[in-house]
Design a protein around this motif. Structure first.
Motif, PDB file in Angstrom:
ATOM      1  N   LEU A   1      49.207  71.002  24.954  1.00  0.00           N
ATOM      2  CA  LEU A   1      48.965  70.858  26.374  1.00  0.00           C
ATOM      3  C   LEU A   1      50.216  70.269  26.989  1.00  0.00           C
ATOM      4  N   ASN A   2      50.827  70.989  27.907  1.00  0.00           N
ATOM      5  CA  ASN A   2      51.994  70.490  28.617  1.00  0.00           C
ATOM      6  C   ASN A   2      51.548  70.013  29.991  1.00  0.00           C
ATOM      7  N   LEU A   3      51.872  68.781  30.313  1.00  0.00           N
ATOM      8  CA  LEU A   3      51.506  68.193  31.594  1.00  0.00           C
ATOM      9  C   LEU A   3      52.752  67.799  32.358  1.00  0.00           C
ATOM     10  N   SER A   4      52.664  67.842  33.666  1.00  0.00           N
ATOM     11  CA  SER A   4      53.723  67.286  34.487  1.00  0.00           C
ATOM     12  C   SER A   4      53.071  66.364  35.498  1.00  0.00           C
ATOM     13  N   THR A   5      53.814  65.372  35.930  1.00  0.00           N
ATOM     14  CA  THR A   5      53.292  64.419  36.900  1.00  0.00           C
ATOM     15  C   THR A   5      54.190  64.429  38.125  1.00  0.00           C
ATOM     16  N   LEU A   6      53.665  63.952  39.226  1.00  0.00           N
ATOM     17  CA  LEU A   6      54.423  63.906  40.477  1.00  0.00           C
ATOM     18  C   LEU A   6      55.379  62.728  40.526  1.00  0.00           C
TER      19      LEU A   6
ATOM     20  N   SER B   1      50.578  80.323  24.575  1.00  0.00           N
ATOM     21  CA  SER B   1      50.306  81.112  23.385  1.00  0.00           C
ATOM     22  C   SER B   1      51.132  80.581  22.220  1.00  0.00           C
ATOM     23  N   PRO B   2      50.744  80.896  20.977  1.00  0.00           N
ATOM     24  CA  PRO B   2      51.462  80.383  19.815  1.00  0.00           C
ATOM     25  C   PRO B   2      52.944  80.767  19.790  1.00  0.00           C
ATOM     26  N   ASP B   3      53.323  81.857  20.431  1.00  0.00           N
ATOM     27  CA  ASP B   3      54.732  82.253  20.402  1.00  0.00           C
ATOM     28  C   ASP B   3      55.400  82.013  21.756  1.00  0.00           C
ATOM     29  N   ALA B   4      54.982  80.963  22.456  1.00  0.00           N
ATOM     30  CA  ALA B   4      55.595  80.629  23.739  1.00  0.00           C
ATOM     31  C   ALA B   4      57.036  80.189  23.534  1.00  0.00           C
ATOM     32  N   ASP B   5      57.834  80.374  24.555  1.00  0.00           N
ATOM     33  CA  ASP B   5      59.257  80.037  24.472  1.00  0.00           C
ATOM     34  C   ASP B   5      59.516  78.533  24.463  1.00  0.00           C
ATOM     35  N   ASP B   6      58.697  77.768  25.137  1.00  0.00           N
ATOM     36  CA  ASP B   6      58.912  76.337  25.267  1.00  0.00           C
ATOM     37  C   ASP B   6      58.761  75.644  23.917  1.00  0.00           C
ATOM     38  N   GLU B   7      59.756  74.836  23.529  1.00  0.00           N
ATOM     39  CA  GLU B   7      59.696  74.122  22.258  1.00  0.00           C
ATOM     40  C   GLU B   7      58.477  73.212  22.249  1.00  0.00           C
ATOM     41  N   GLY B   8      57.698  73.282  21.201  1.00  0.00           N
ATOM     42  CA  GLY B   8      56.510  72.452  21.071  1.00  0.00           C
ATOM     43  C   GLY B   8      55.277  73.094  21.669  1.00  0.00           C
ATOM     44  N   ALA B   9      55.454  74.108  22.490  1.00  0.00           N
ATOM     45  CA  ALA B   9      54.289  74.758  23.082  1.00  0.00           C
ATOM     46  C   ALA B   9      53.699  75.719  22.069  1.00  0.00           C
ATOM     47  N   GLY B  10      52.433  75.823  22.063  1.00  0.00           N
ATOM     48  CA  GLY B  10      51.750  76.714  21.148  1.00  0.00           C
ATOM     49  C   GLY B  10      50.278  76.393  21.127  1.00  0.00           C
TER      50      GLY B  10
ATOM     51  N   GLY C   1      41.671  60.189  21.231  1.00  0.00           N
ATOM     52  CA  GLY C   1      41.289  61.084  22.306  1.00  0.00           C
ATOM     53  C   GLY C   1      41.621  62.515  21.965  1.00  0.00           C
ATOM     54  N   PRO C   2      41.446  63.394  22.925  1.00  0.00           N
ATOM     55  CA  PRO C   2      41.576  64.828  22.653  1.00  0.00           C
ATOM     56  C   PRO C   2      43.005  65.300  22.406  1.00  0.00           C
ATOM     57  N   TYR C   3      43.987  64.586  22.938  1.00  0.00           N
ATOM     58  CA  TYR C   3      45.380  65.016  22.798  1.00  0.00           C
ATOM     59  C   TYR C   3      46.239  63.868  22.308  1.00  0.00           C
ATOM     60  N   LYS C   4      47.254  64.210  21.539  1.00  0.00           N
ATOM     61  CA  LYS C   4      48.201  63.238  21.008  1.00  0.00           C
ATOM     62  C   LYS C   4      49.539  63.464  21.695  1.00  0.00           C
ATOM     63  N   LEU C   5      50.104  62.412  22.261  1.00  0.00           N
ATOM     64  CA  LEU C   5      51.402  62.501  22.922  1.00  0.00           C
ATOM     65  C   LEU C   5      52.502  62.558  21.869  1.00  0.00           C
ATOM     66  N   THR C   6      53.276  63.629  21.885  1.00  0.00           N
ATOM     67  CA  THR C   6      54.350  63.787  20.901  1.00  0.00           C
ATOM     68  C   THR C   6      55.727  63.796  21.540  1.00  0.00           C
ATOM     69  N   ARG C   7      55.779  64.000  22.842  1.00  0.00           N
ATOM     70  CA  ARG C   7      57.078  64.018  23.529  1.00  0.00           C
ATOM     71  C   ARG C   7      56.855  63.678  24.982  1.00  0.00           C
ATOM     72  N   LEU C   8      57.760  62.892  25.529  1.00  0.00           N
ATOM     73  CA  LEU C   8      57.726  62.578  26.956  1.00  0.00           C
ATOM     74  C   LEU C   8      59.140  62.683  27.471  1.00  0.00           C
ATOM     75  N   ASP C   9      59.411  63.736  28.211  1.00  0.00           N
ATOM     76  CA  ASP C   9      60.744  63.930  28.755  1.00  0.00           C
ATOM     77  C   ASP C   9      61.093  62.780  29.700  1.00  0.00           C
ATOM     78  N   GLY C  10      62.296  62.277  29.571  1.00  0.00           N
ATOM     79  CA  GLY C  10      62.755  61.183  30.408  1.00  0.00           C
ATOM     80  C   GLY C  10      62.472  59.813  29.843  1.00  0.00           C
ATOM     81  N   LEU C  11      61.765  59.743  28.740  1.00  0.00           N
ATOM     82  CA  LEU C  11      61.477  58.455  28.127  1.00  0.00           C
ATOM     83  C   LEU C  11      62.680  58.030  27.283  1.00  0.00           C
ATOM     84  N   ASP C  12      63.191  56.855  27.567  1.00  0.00           N
ATOM     85  CA  ASP C  12      64.330  56.341  26.815  1.00  0.00           C
ATOM     86  C   ASP C  12      63.832  55.572  25.617  1.00  0.00           C
ATOM     87  N   SER C  13      63.933  56.180  24.429  1.00  0.00           N
ATOM     88  CA  SER C  13      63.555  55.471  23.199  1.00  0.00           C
ATOM     89  C   SER C  13      64.261  56.061  22.017  1.00  0.00           C
TER      90      SER C  13
END
Length: 182
Positions: free
Chosen positions: A15-20, A2-11, A170-182
């Motif tokens: 789309l928040n994704l996680s990978t294995l 939701s627009p007022d979600a606690d997670d920074e950037g979520a709203g 495409g449908p989504y733009k990557l704006t943050r990737l946790d663990g990415l060193d840059s």
């Protein structure tokens, strides 16, 4: 979220994704790794996609295509409103760059093995010349016909795929990737 979600950037629109497993690259033209592919399919549109339920070839970045009478040339018309996440218009020259890159990538070049050459006849027309007629062309390339911004990929050089980029469309733009060193 939701627009007022606690997670920074979520709203709304997030789309928040996680990978294995950790991604091996952010370059959609250089991986056949399952985790990468599942992630990159969310971020990137190709010229077309084969609908797994109907078997129909659906347009994405290309609005249409024509197969030559001899079955050896496929002429794609690029959508006039297609843009990369960086705002640049998608041009046929970007398709040429992307397909040539993929055709030379040891990780995914087997998907492109039916292709003899590619060319741009103008900014909105991209031609794929096949070695022989190939009824499996669209199915084989369904998840591997992405287009990236030639300008941005060349600007990033060897770092392309290892740092965040906006060279995809495409449908989504990557704006943050946790663990990415840059």
């Amino acid at each position: 979220a939701s627009p007022d979600a606690d997670d920074e950037g979520a709203g709304e629109g997030t789309l928040n994704l996680s990978t294995l497993a950790a991604l091996t690259t952010l370059n959609p033209l250089d991986s056949n790794n399952l985790q990468d592919t599942m992630f990159l399919q969310q971020m990137n549109d190709g010229l077309f996609h084969v609908n797994e339920l109907t078997g129909e070839v659906e347009p994405r970045v290309a609005e249409s295509w024509i197969i030559s009478e001899d079955g050896k040339t496929i002429t794609f018309k690029i959508r006039s409103n297609a843009k990369f996440h960086n705002g640049d218009p998608v041009k046929a020259s970007d398709c040429v760059y992307s397909f040539n890159f993929a055709m030379n990538s040891p990780r995914i070049n087997t998907y492109y093995s039916a292709i003899e050459s590619v060319e741009a006849s103008d900014d909105n027309t991209f031609l794929v010349h096949l070695k022989a007629p190939n009824g499996a062309f669209f199915t084989t390339l369904s998840n591997h016909n992405y287009v990236v911004s030639e300008r941005e990929a060349k600007e990033q050089g060897d770092k392309f795929g290892t740092i965040l980029h906006t060279a995809s469309c495409g449908p989504y733009k990557l704006t943050r990737l946790d663990g990415l060193d840059s």
